[in-house]
Scaffold this motif. Structure first.
Motif, PDB file in Angstrom:
ATOM      1  N   ALA A 181       0.830  -1.209   0.000  1.00 47.00           N
ATOM      2  CA  ALA A 181       0.000   0.000   0.000  1.00 47.00           C
ATOM      3  C   ALA A 181       0.860   1.252   0.000  1.00 47.00           C
ATOM      4  O   ALA A 181       0.551   2.246  -0.684  1.00 47.00           O
ATOM      5  CB  ALA A 181      -0.932  -0.011   1.218  1.00 47.00           C
ATOM      6  N   VAL A 182       1.947   1.254   0.777  1.00 46.59           N
ATOM      7  CA  VAL A 182       2.853   2.407   0.793  1.00 46.59           C
ATOM      8  C   VAL A 182       3.499   2.610  -0.571  1.00 46.59           C
ATOM      9  O   VAL A 182       3.607   3.735  -1.079  1.00 46.59           O
ATOM     10  CB  VAL A 182       3.929   2.217   1.890  1.00 46.59           C
ATOM     11  CG1 VAL A 182       5.019   3.276   1.766  1.00 46.59           C
ATOM     12  CG2 VAL A 182       3.295   2.294   3.265  1.00 46.59           C
ATOM     13  N   LEU A 183       3.927   1.514  -1.186  1.00 46.05           N
ATOM     14  CA  LEU A 183       4.515   1.614  -2.522  1.00 46.05           C
ATOM     15  C   LEU A 183       3.501   2.146  -3.530  1.00 46.05           C
ATOM     16  O   LEU A 183       3.831   2.969  -4.397  1.00 46.05           O
ATOM     17  CB  LEU A 183       5.043   0.248  -2.963  1.00 46.05           C
ATOM     18  CG  LEU A 183       6.116  -0.391  -2.077  1.00 46.05           C
ATOM     19  CD1 LEU A 183       6.593  -1.700  -2.690  1.00 46.05           C
ATOM     20  CD2 LEU A 183       7.280   0.552  -1.869  1.00 46.05           C
ATOM     21  N   LEU A 227      -3.895  13.238  -0.105  1.00 47.26           N
ATOM     22  CA  LEU A 227      -5.190  12.561  -0.031  1.00 47.26           C
ATOM     23  C   LEU A 227      -5.463  11.761  -1.307  1.00 47.26           C
ATOM     24  O   LEU A 227      -5.995  10.656  -1.248  1.00 47.26           O
ATOM     25  CB  LEU A 227      -6.298  13.586   0.197  1.00 47.26           C
ATOM     26  CG  LEU A 227      -6.200  14.473   1.444  1.00 47.26           C
ATOM     27  CD1 LEU A 227      -7.463  15.316   1.602  1.00 47.26           C
ATOM     28  CD2 LEU A 227      -5.953  13.639   2.682  1.00 47.26           C
ATOM     29  N   ALA A 228      -5.097  12.325  -2.447  1.00 48.85           N
ATOM     30  CA  ALA A 228      -5.311  11.620  -3.707  1.00 48.85           C
ATOM     31  C   ALA A 228      -4.474  10.351  -3.770  1.00 48.85           C
ATOM     32  O   ALA A 228      -4.940   9.296  -4.241  1.00 48.85           O
ATOM     33  CB  ALA A 228      -4.977  12.542  -4.877  1.00 48.85           C
ATOM     34  N   ALA A 229      -3.230  10.427  -3.313  1.00 46.52           N
ATOM     35  CA  ALA A 229      -2.379   9.230  -3.306  1.00 46.52           C
ATOM     36  C   ALA A 229      -2.895   8.196  -2.309  1.00 46.52           C
ATOM     37  O   ALA A 229      -2.812   6.988  -2.556  1.00 46.52           O
ATOM     38  CB  ALA A 229      -0.934   9.618  -2.995  1.00 46.52           C
ATOM     39  N   ASP A 230      -3.419   8.666  -1.176  1.00 49.46           N
ATOM     40  CA  ASP A 230      -4.041   7.730  -0.223  1.00 49.46           C
ATOM     41  C   ASP A 230      -5.202   6.986  -0.870  1.00 49.46           C
ATOM     42  O   ASP A 230      -5.358   5.768  -0.685  1.00 49.46           O
ATOM     43  CB  ASP A 230      -4.541   8.486   1.007  1.00 49.46           C
ATOM     44  CG  ASP A 230      -3.412   8.917   1.926  1.00 49.46           C
ATOM     45  OD1 ASP A 230      -2.295   8.383   1.791  1.00 49.46           O
ATOM     46  OD2 ASP A 230      -3.653   9.803   2.771  1.00 49.46           O
ATOM     47  N   ASP A 231      -6.020   7.718  -1.615  1.00 48.02           N
ATOM     48  CA  ASP A 231      -7.162   7.082  -2.271  1.00 48.02           C
ATOM     49  C   ASP A 231      -6.709   6.074  -3.321  1.00 48.02           C
ATOM     50  O   ASP A 231      -7.318   5.012  -3.485  1.00 48.02           O
ATOM     51  CB  ASP A 231      -8.050   8.147  -2.918  1.00 48.02           C
ATOM     52  CG  ASP A 231      -8.820   8.965  -1.890  1.00 48.02           C
ATOM     53  OD1 ASP A 231      -8.836   8.552  -0.707  1.00 48.02           O
ATOM     54  OD2 ASP A 231      -9.380  10.008  -2.255  1.00 48.02           O
ATOM     55  N   ALA A 232      -5.634   6.419  -4.045  1.00 47.88           N
ATOM     56  CA  ALA A 232      -5.130   5.486  -5.054  1.00 47.88           C
ATOM     57  C   ALA A 232      -4.665   4.183  -4.408  1.00 47.88           C
ATOM     58  O   ALA A 232      -4.904   3.091  -4.939  1.00 47.88           O
ATOM     59  CB  ALA A 232      -3.979   6.137  -5.829  1.00 47.88           C
ATOM     60  N   ALA A 233      -4.015   4.297  -3.250  1.00 47.18           N
ATOM     61  CA  ALA A 233      -3.563   3.089  -2.560  1.00 47.18           C
ATOM     62  C   ALA A 233      -4.725   2.327  -1.943  1.00 47.18           C
ATOM     63  O   ALA A 233      -4.756   1.087  -1.966  1.00 47.18           O
ATOM     64  CB  ALA A 233      -2.543   3.463  -1.480  1.00 47.18           C
TER      65      ALA A 233
END
Length: 312
Positions: A181-183, A227-233
């Protein structure tokens, strides 16, 4: 000269009102990608107001500029703008706006230069901390670098040969799914080219720190890209997984607990992931995209209305 003044008033209103409206709205937290699009449209509209006002002011002040600006226009369009009445004041406005444009370009070049220097320094540090071993062949496709480190951390190093860097402490703290998820979070930044958006917002805010729309644009971009990157993960690995990964990576940094900053971004991100608000309806998202896309057209409409009125 009325059209340049109208453009300046329009740009000033947008620069003052838009940040207040957008920062007080809660929907960008639910739709960060849409929020980024709206912010970009507003900033582009403000910049268009300045560019068009500069061009028309310069055309009012100097005949040579007027001939170039209106060269492709049909006969009678130039007269519709009544450019010959305010030459002295128009020249001052045009010079001030041109200086602002040159300053914006200089700030953007400075931001790009500083970003390259920072990236070069971090790559040199990376080579020092993770040297190539004898007999090891490292290709451009090797995007993952593991560093010895006591602090759990992971970051994306952009560039012509992008690298995803993660510390051994992070590998020990995160399980397999959390690590994935971090990657995915960091790769989401890379896919969306968030680094360029951050550079542009930082350049505008650095050059015009007293202009509300640019300062708010920088702050909101820094928040919304995360926030957008969090949603992508979370779309691939779930909200709970990325929330637990954020806690594991930041628990030792003092961002949680009673002594933490009251408006820290990491606790807000974790709370948002654990207590997600429903997404906006599809129809509202489409309406917002359409309305935001029309915002940059307003300065163009104001600038071209006098000329278009002569073509009836």
């Amino acid at each position: 000269m009325m059209v340049p003044l109208a453009l300046l008033v329009l740009g000033g209103l947008a620069a003052a009102v838009a940040p207040r409206v957008l920062t007080r709205s809660s929907w960008p937290d639910r739709e960060p990608v849409l929020g980024l699009w709206v912010w970009q449209c507003v900033v582009v509209a403000v910049l268009l107001c300045c560019v068009l006002a500069m061009a028309l002011s310069a055309a009012t002040a100097w005949q040579a500029v007027r001939d170039h600006v209106f060269a492709p226009a049909p006969r009678g369009v130039q007269e519709a703008y009544a450019l010959g009445s305010y030459e002295s004041g128009a020249g001052v406005v045009a010079v001030l706006l041109a200086c602002g444009g040159a300053w914006t370009g200089a700030m953007l070049l400075r931001e790009i230069r500083d970003a390259r220097l920072r990236r070069r320094h971090r790559r040199a540090e990376l080579r020092t901390r993770a040297p190539q071993l004898p007999g090891e062949e490292r290709t451009e496709g090797d995007r993952l670098v593991v560093l010895e480190g006591e602090r759990p951390d992971a970051w994306w190093l952009p560039g012509t040969a992008p690298r995803l860097v993660i510390t051994t402490a992070a590998l020990r703290r995160l399980n397999g799914r959390q690590l994935d998820a971090v990657l995915e979070h960091e790769q989401g930044h890379a896919r969306a080219r968030h680094d360029w958006l951050l550079h542009c917002s930082a350049a505008l805010a650095g050059g015009f720190s007293r202009v509300p729309v640019f300062a708010a644009f920088r702050d909101q971009v820094h928040r919304l890209v995360e926030l957008a990157a969090d949603d992508a993960a979370s779309r691939r690995y779930g909200r709970l997984t990325i929330a637990l990964a954020l806690v594991e990576l930041n628990e030792e940094r003092g961002v949680f607990g009673p002594c933490a900053r009251p408006r820290g971004l990491v606790p807000q991100r974790v709370h948002r992931l654990l207590s997600p608000a429903p997404r906006l309806p599809v129809a509202r998202r489409m309406r917002t995209v359409a309305v935001a896309s029309l915002v940059p057209l307003v300065p163009l409409l104001v600038a071209f209305v006098p000329g278009l009125s002569t073509l009836r």
